[in-house]
Write an enzyme that holds these catalytic residues in place. Sequence first.
Site, PDB file in Angstrom:
ATOM      1  N   LYS A  64     -41.265  -9.278   0.719  1.00  0.00           N
ATOM      2  CA  LYS A  64     -41.684  -9.617   2.082  1.00  0.00           C
ATOM      3  C   LYS A  64     -40.477  -9.645   3.031  1.00  0.00           C
ATOM      4  CE  LYS A  64     -44.190 -11.424   5.441  1.00  0.00           C
ATOM      5  NZ  LYS A  64     -45.067 -10.581   6.247  1.00  0.00           N
ATOM      6  N   LYS A 122     -36.307 -16.130  11.663  1.00  0.00           N
ATOM      7  CA  LYS A 122     -36.112 -16.806  10.364  1.00  0.00           C
ATOM      8  C   LYS A 122     -36.096 -15.784   9.222  1.00  0.00           C
ATOM      9  CE  LYS A 122     -39.822 -18.089   8.549  1.00  0.00           C
ATOM     10  NZ  LYS A 122     -40.855 -17.580   7.668  1.00  0.00           N
ATOM     11  N   THR A 172     -43.599 -17.703   4.278  1.00  0.00           N
ATOM     12  CA  THR A 172     -42.546 -16.710   4.036  1.00  0.00           C
ATOM     13  C   THR A 172     -41.225 -17.455   3.882  1.00  0.00           C
ATOM     14  OG1 THR A 172     -43.698 -15.036   5.341  1.00  0.00           O
ATOM     15  CG2 THR A 172     -41.373 -14.654   4.893  1.00  0.00           C
TER      16      THR A 172
END
Length: 291
Positions: free
Chosen positions: A171, A239, A85
């Site tokens: 995402k 993150k 990701t």
Amino acid sequence: MFIGGYRAVYKFKCDVTVWNRTKSKCDPLISLGATYKASPEEVAAYCDVTIAMLADPNSAVDIACGKNGAANGMGPGKGYVDVSTVDDGTSKLICERIKATGASFLEVLLFFFASPSLAPVSGSKKPAEDGQLIFLTAGDQSLYERVAPLLEIMGKSKFYLGDIGKGATMKLVVNMVMGSMMATFSEGLMLSEKVGLDPSVLVEVISQGAISAPMYRLKGPSMIQSQYPTAFPLKHQQKDLRLALGLAESVSQPIPIAAAANELYKVAKSQGLSDEDFSAVIEALKSKTKE
Ligand SMILES: NC(=O)C1=CN([C@@H]2O[C@H](COP(=O)(O)OP(=O)(O)OC[C@H]3O[C@@H](n4cnc5c(N)ncnc54)[C@H](OP(=O)(O)O)[C@@H]3O)[C@@H](O)[C@H]2O)C=CC1
Ligand SMILES: O=CCCC(=O)O
């Protein structure tokens, strides 16, 4: 054919070649018959399709483009699938480097399929083992079609979203919502307890109402017991919030709720909870409510 995080590959039923920075984490796969190679470059040179799953943008770039990186082993006819990701800029950078070798590139973002029958876990570890992931993909459509049978081993459904960057941004938006939901759910659990309500009843009430989400039902009971078995590490949730904030900044979209949630995850990280499940964010509220 696989480098980086090993969580998602327990039940690959095909020839698998592996590399991971910490080699010992490859051992369970090697004992199941996987071949080990000494670098991402060697994996890519040996395999038709290389799947990478790294922690964050820096490691994803390093493993793809750095010294002994996968790009050095890529070439025409080969495919590179990045399942980390990362932000869309990172994905585009890796794509450019891979495609310069003549290989094709696909970004794949994954999250778990929320079936009512799921065992009480969240994050993608158990769903990966059970082949219950959802894949968001973007990039070379021919590579998407080529790796579809592999994705189908691990996943329940898959979406092809078009140009590189679309999967990454989708995402980040999803995980931004998820991180904020978990933060506010944590506040609800803490507040209910403080005012003398039973937090387990709160979980049940939420689960039966319009704001029900499988995540609450799956993680609430363990959160009440201050247990955070890692399925999705808290450091990665923070993150993703950080990357979502950067994405929002790039288009001047205010996201104040996500910004506040990000601060809470940062507090949790400073408490040493980075490698716990992201539901451990509730601990950041406990320290704040000490009298
Ligand atoms: N777990 C989940 O539920 C989900 C995770 N993701 C995403 O997938 C990615 C991986 O997640 P997950 O497997 O859980 O994370 P882990 O932290 O368990 O694994 C991260 C992997 O990255 C490697 N790594 C980190 N830094 C470096 C570096 N500098 N050089 C080389 N390798 C490095 C680690 O190697 P080492 O073992 O040596 O530390 C490890 O293999 C993340 O981007 C995460 O956001 C997406 C959906 C769900
Ligand atoms: O990014 C991962 C979050 C957990 C999931 O939805 O699988």
